[in-house]
Scaffold this active site. Structure first.
Site, mmCIF file in Angstrom:
data_model
loop_
_atom_site.group_PDB
_atom_site.id
_atom_site.type_symbol
_atom_site.label_atom_id
_atom_site.label_comp_id
_atom_site.label_asym_id
_atom_site.label_seq_id
_atom_site.Cartn_x
_atom_site.Cartn_y
_atom_site.Cartn_z
ATOM 1 N N GLU A 105 -4.647 30.197 9.316
ATOM 2 C CA GLU A 105 -5.758 30.454 8.380
ATOM 3 C C GLU A 105 -5.942 29.282 7.428
ATOM 4 O O GLU A 105 -7.058 28.902 7.091
ATOM 5 C CB GLU A 105 -5.490 31.734 7.604
ATOM 6 C CG GLU A 105 -5.594 32.994 8.470
ATOM 7 C CD GLU A 105 -5.300 34.230 7.664
ATOM 8 O OE1 GLU A 105 -4.112 34.471 7.346
ATOM 9 O OE2 GLU A 105 -6.229 34.973 7.342
ATOM 10 N N GLU A 125 -1.085 38.832 13.097
ATOM 11 C CA GLU A 125 -0.784 39.793 12.033
ATOM 12 C C GLU A 125 -0.749 41.239 12.540
ATOM 13 O O GLU A 125 0.041 42.053 12.072
ATOM 14 C CB GLU A 125 -1.800 39.665 10.904
ATOM 15 C CG GLU A 125 -1.601 38.450 10.037
ATOM 16 C CD GLU A 125 -2.330 37.215 10.555
ATOM 17 O OE1 GLU A 125 -2.698 37.173 11.744
ATOM 18 O OE2 GLU A 125 -2.508 36.277 9.764
HETATM 19 N N1 T1G Z 1 8.380 34.767 7.827
HETATM 20 C C1 T1G Z 1 9.710 34.648 7.596
HETATM 21 N N2 T1G Z 1 10.620 34.311 8.538
HETATM 22 C C2 T1G Z 1 10.137 34.076 9.771
HETATM 23 C C3 T1G Z 1 8.757 34.180 10.100
HETATM 24 C C4 T1G Z 1 7.861 34.532 9.047
HETATM 25 N N3 T1G Z 1 6.551 34.627 9.246
HETATM 26 N N4 T1G Z 1 8.628 33.899 11.422
HETATM 27 C C5 T1G Z 1 9.856 33.633 11.898
HETATM 28 N N5 T1G Z 1 10.759 33.743 10.920
HETATM 29 C C6 T1G Z 1 12.207 33.513 11.035
HETATM 30 C C7 T1G Z 1 12.844 34.532 11.967
HETATM 31 O O1 T1G Z 1 13.134 35.726 11.262
HETATM 32 C C8 T1G Z 1 14.085 33.783 12.404
HETATM 33 O O2 T1G Z 1 15.001 33.846 11.318
HETATM 34 C C9 T1G Z 1 13.615 32.342 12.486
HETATM 35 O O3 T1G Z 1 12.431 32.255 11.675
HETATM 36 C C10 T1G Z 1 13.262 31.917 13.904
HETATM 37 O O4 T1G Z 1 12.318 32.904 14.370
HETATM 38 C C11 T1G Z 1 -1.438 35.712 5.151
HETATM 39 C C12 T1G Z 1 -0.177 37.972 5.941
HETATM 40 C C13 T1G Z 1 7.185 31.712 14.879
HETATM 41 C C14 T1G Z 1 6.830 32.365 17.263
HETATM 42 O O5 T1G Z 1 3.723 37.090 12.556
HETATM 43 O O6 T1G Z 1 6.227 35.061 15.971
HETATM 44 O O7 T1G Z 1 0.742 35.269 7.885
HETATM 45 O O8 T1G Z 1 16.634 35.437 12.359
HETATM 46 O O9 T1G Z 1 13.849 33.784 16.139
HETATM 47 O O10 T1G Z 1 11.616 32.861 18.977
HETATM 48 O O11 T1G Z 1 -2.807 36.506 6.878
HETATM 49 O O12 T1G Z 1 9.231 33.765 14.795
HETATM 50 O O13 T1G Z 1 17.008 32.958 12.487
HETATM 51 O O14 T1G Z 1 17.220 34.173 10.294
HETATM 52 O O15 T1G Z 1 11.399 34.411 16.104
HETATM 53 O O16 T1G Z 1 11.187 30.443 18.250
HETATM 54 C C15 T1G Z 1 2.136 36.039 10.588
HETATM 55 C C16 T1G Z 1 6.103 35.714 13.247
HETATM 56 C C17 T1G Z 1 2.824 36.528 9.366
HETATM 57 C C18 T1G Z 1 4.761 35.018 13.120
HETATM 58 C C19 T1G Z 1 9.067 31.597 16.456
HETATM 59 N N6 T1G Z 1 3.046 35.286 11.415
HETATM 60 N N7 T1G Z 1 7.078 34.841 13.872
HETATM 61 O O17 T1G Z 1 9.715 32.319 17.477
HETATM 62 O O18 T1G Z 1 12.113 32.045 16.667
HETATM 63 S S1 T1G Z 1 1.750 37.537 8.380
HETATM 64 C C20 T1G Z 1 3.806 35.907 12.346
HETATM 65 C C21 T1G Z 1 7.060 34.629 15.212
HETATM 66 C C22 T1G Z 1 0.624 36.452 7.753
HETATM 67 C C23 T1G Z 1 -1.506 36.022 6.623
HETATM 68 C C24 T1G Z 1 -0.561 37.080 7.059
HETATM 69 C C25 T1G Z 1 8.189 33.796 15.757
HETATM 70 C C26 T1G Z 1 7.784 32.356 16.089
HETATM 71 P P1 T1G Z 1 16.574 34.127 11.626
HETATM 72 P P2 T1G Z 1 12.452 33.399 15.878
HETATM 73 P P3 T1G Z 1 11.197 31.886 17.946
#
Ligand code: T1G
Length: 697
Positions: A105, A125
């Site tokens: 975004e 999301e």
């Molecule tokens: N926030 C905090 N920690 C996150 C995170 C996030 N968004 N995404 C991943 N992590 C941490 C995860 O917990 C792990 O930590 C480490 O990073 C590696 O992740 C305003 C409101 C990016 C494709 O939904 O899909 O933005 O366990 O093991 O397999 O409109 O993580 O090692 O301590 O999954 O390589 C939208 C969610 C949020 C993306 C990487 N974004 N993440 O996958 O590694 S809402 C998401 C993923 C938002 C806006 C709205 C995947 C990845 P730890 P991983 P991976």
């Protein structure tokens, strides 16, 4: 404290570099520093533009999920986006890795986007029960059109670079996105243009027909949501981009996103997001920091449905695969089975035609186990017959490397019996894939009594590499998933005897959010597998226990489900129909048990099925077969179609309350007798006032 955002000067263009490992998640402090950097660029007399880029493995992967339970901060991603758009200087995003959610975004609010060839973008999301809250549902339709944007925000899928370029979501693909972004910022400044997504009209909503197509797509997305709220809300938000001004749409989107954030569905989905990552870690204690052994060449023994699916899952992840079958004919059959899967993927556009040969080329076919001499990991997927499996492992043990992980795909075999027949038993474990193995996410990693942490670490690393969701299970009949499935399927059969029909049980659970009810699933998977299991277990079955013969009667008629055209239902050209033959068998079961049939409400069906799940899970936890309740939820959601927006049976049991769960299970025990005793853990939890969430800590 190291700054999360630094500003580097490249002549008259600034590079705003974000560094917040592991995924540059937009945290409260990061957004504050980012806003300050944007304002510094805009106030600077020399700088004419800026690039926003990230260090590490990926561009911003979204807002920091860990902050969602806190009150909304004063500096949101929307605040930063508005500052970028309000300025007079161009900002260009340099994208690599997975630019997702708030990260994408932010990029959409920039005046241009340059993307690495292997990068991906997305608005996922809805997968955590939210909708984009920083303008994604308003800018994406203005760049890519409403139909494409609708697909992105309702599925949450990741879009590869070439598709993102074609859709207009990014402006250029470059092997060095940072350098190219600097050039782009300089060029935009030179010609004084500030292209903003917000200034565009939605390009594809130009007629009554296209609007009708959009409404139809919204209806489809809502139907596919099966009770999940976020995809439906996300679809509605795209409609605001068509019908409202940009500012009105962004404000409505922000409020809707905040509202969902505090709702039960987003809490459940965020719980699962965390649970899946906890499940994928090595068990605490000895060897918790063990390193995985390197794996590049994998063997698969057995090229039937499961073996072929496993070979595909391994090959799709870029691993070298050797599939060994007993004969040249069987090897050819496996090769054609796998070829068919890839040809279907080409037809559906999921695999590029020119990739077919390369993909098939990753899998070699052999008829001699010597072909696995250099394999680092071998998965056995032969027939579910103990003697046959043990013979395979004896022969494997003599031919493979001593450090080659030996895994069985068995759905019930005692892994310790395999360890008994091989040298180096410490490298033996179970890799229980779910059919179709190249599609289903769940992978139960079965830990034997002698399995060393390094072997477990190797299996966990493999799961991550092939895109599976792993859960470590101990050795017992059915491990975690099938053992629970067997229990709640019995409750369904009891309900048939008491008055429900298969279609009513399926309808109740599908209304609850399951993709498919248990009887429809049984017909899809094949009734003969369960029949063979019941016959195998019959000698050990407690004769006092309530037993329902309906499934056996159906199998005795040669009705094994879709593969024979009839099972619980009659099947034909993709539809399932109620079959009076089965209705008669169900009624006969009631008569033979002297049960007067009654109308069974859907609520009772769901309550008893859920209670059976929770009780069996409590036994599994008490026996140490599963490490924690959230692992059980990960299994049920990723392997058995439990609606993810409910979090899983254990997450829901906490909302109902453990004491109430114990009461419900005690009532089942009173009516259904032997085998339905409440698990001791439940009483212990009630006595100590602990929830299942407490057991997860
Ligand atoms: N926030 C905090 N920690 C996150 C995170 C996030 N968004 N995404 C991943 N992590 C941490 C995860 O917990 C792990 O930590 C480490 O990073 C590696 O992740 C305003 C409101 C990016 C494709 O939904 O899909 O933005 O366990 O093991 O397999 O409109 O993580 O090692 O301590 O999954 O390589 C939208 C969610 C949020 C993306 C990487 N974004 N993440 O996958 O590694 S809402 C998401 C993923 C938002 C806006 C709205 C995947 C990845 P730890 P991983 P991976």
């Amino acid at each position: 404290m190291k700054p999360l955002v630094t500003l580097e000067r490249h002549g008259d263009v600034a590079v705003i570099l974000i560094d917040n490992p592991p995924v540059n998640a937009l945290s409260i402090p990061l957004r504050r520093e980012l806003l300050e950097a944007v304002q510094e660029v805009q106030a600077d007399k020399v700088l004419r533009g800026a690039v926003i880029a990230c260090a590490g493995r990926t561009f911003i992967a979204g807002a920091d999920i860990r902050e969602f339970d806190a009150p909304p901060p004063e500096v949101t991603t929307g605040t930063v986006n508005a500052a970028i758009e309000a300025g007079t200087k161009p900002f260009v995003a340099a994208l690599h890795g997975t630019a997702l959610g708030g990260g994408f975004e932010l990029a959409l609010a920039c005046h241009a986007r340059i993307m690495a060839p292997d990068g991906r973008v997305g608005l996922p999301e809805s997968r955590i029960g939210l909708i984009p809250g920083a303008g994604g549902t308003q800018r994406a339709p203005r760049l890519a059109g409403a139909l494409a944007a609708l697909d992105l925000v309702t599925t949450g899928r990741h879009v590869p670079a070439d598709e993102a370029l074609k859709l207009g979501l990014v402006d250029e693909i470059a092997t060095d996105p940072l350098r190219q972004a600097i050039e782009r910022a300089r060029a935009l400044a030179a010609n004084g243009t500030l292209p903003r997504a917000r200034d565009r009209a939605v390009p594809d909503m130009v007629s009554a027909e296209t609007r009708a197509a959009f409404e139809a797509a919204v209806a489809t997305a809502s139907r596919r949501a099966r009770g999940a709220i976020a995809p439906v809300k996300a679809a509605e938000a795209v409609g605001w981009a068509i019908d409202l001004s940009f500012d009105e749409g962004v404000e409505r989107e922000r409020l809707a996103s905040l509202d969902l954030r505090t709702g039960p569905q987003s809490r459940a989905l965020r719980y699962l997001f965390h649970a899946e990552r906890v499940a994928a870690r090595l068990p605490p204690g000895a060897g918790h920091d063990a390193r995985p052994w390197p794996v590049q060449h994998c063997g698969v023994v057995g090229g039937g449905t499961m073996g072929s699916g496993i070979a595909i899952a391994l090959a799709d992840a870029g691993l070298e695969v050797t599939l060994v079958e007993a004969s040249a004919e069987a090897a050819r059959a496996a090769e054609s089975r796998i070829g068919l899967v890839y040809e279907r993927q080409v037809k559906s556009g999921r695999l590029a035609e020119d990739m077919l040969e390369e993909r098939m080329g990753r899998i070699r076919f052999a008829t001699d186990l010597d072909a696995l001499a250099e394999a680092a990991l071998v998965v056995e997927a032969v027939v579910e017959d103990l003697a046959v499996k043990l013979d395979v492992f004896r022969r494997l043990s003599a031919r493979v490397r001593r450090d080659c992980v030996l895994a069985s795909n068995t759905s019930y075999l005692d892994i310790n019996l395999v360890a008994d027949v091989v040298d180096a038993p410490e490298r033996v474990l179970g890799l229980h894939f779910f059919s179709p193995a190249h599609v289903m996410k769940l992978l139960e990693i079965v830990r034997g009594g002698r399995t060393v942490p390094e072997a477990l670490a190797t299996a966990l690393a493999l799961a991550r590499r092939i895109g599976k969701v792993p859960v470590i299970a101990g050795v017992c009949e059915g491990f975690i998933g099938n053992r629970m499935f067997s229990s709640w399927r019995q409750q369904c059969d009891f309900l048939l005897e008491e008055g429900a029909t298969p279609q009513e049980v399926d309808a109740a659970l599908e209304a609850y959010g399951f993709a498919m009810g248990p009887y429809a699933v049984a017909d899809l998977a094949g009734l003969d597998i369960g029949w063979a299991t019941r016959k195998r277990l019959a000698p050990k079955r407690d004769k006092r226990a309530r037993y329902v013969p309906i499934a056996d009667w159906i199998c005795e008629l040669g009705r094994f489900g879709q593969k024979t055209g009839a099972g619980y239902y009659r099947h034909g050209n993709g539809t399932r129909e109620v079959d009076p033959v089965v209705t008669a068998l169900v009624e006969r079961a009631s008569v033979e048990k002297g049960i007067v049939r009654r109308a069974v409400p859907q609520a009772e069906i769901v309550e008893r099925v859920h209670a059976a799940m929770v009780n069996e899970a409590a036994r599994i936890l008490g026996e140490g077969i599963a490490q924690r309740p959230s692992d059980v939820d990960v299994v049920l959601v990723n392997g058995y179609g439990y609606p993810s927006w409910r979090g899983g049976p254990m997450h829901e049991a906490d909302a109902i309350g453990v004491a109430e769960m114990l009461r419900r299970i005690a009532a089942i025990h009173a009516s259904d007798g032997v085998g339905w005793e409440p698990a001791p853990l439940l009483q212990e939890m009630v006595n100590s006032g602990r929830s299942f969430a407490d057991l997860n800590l």
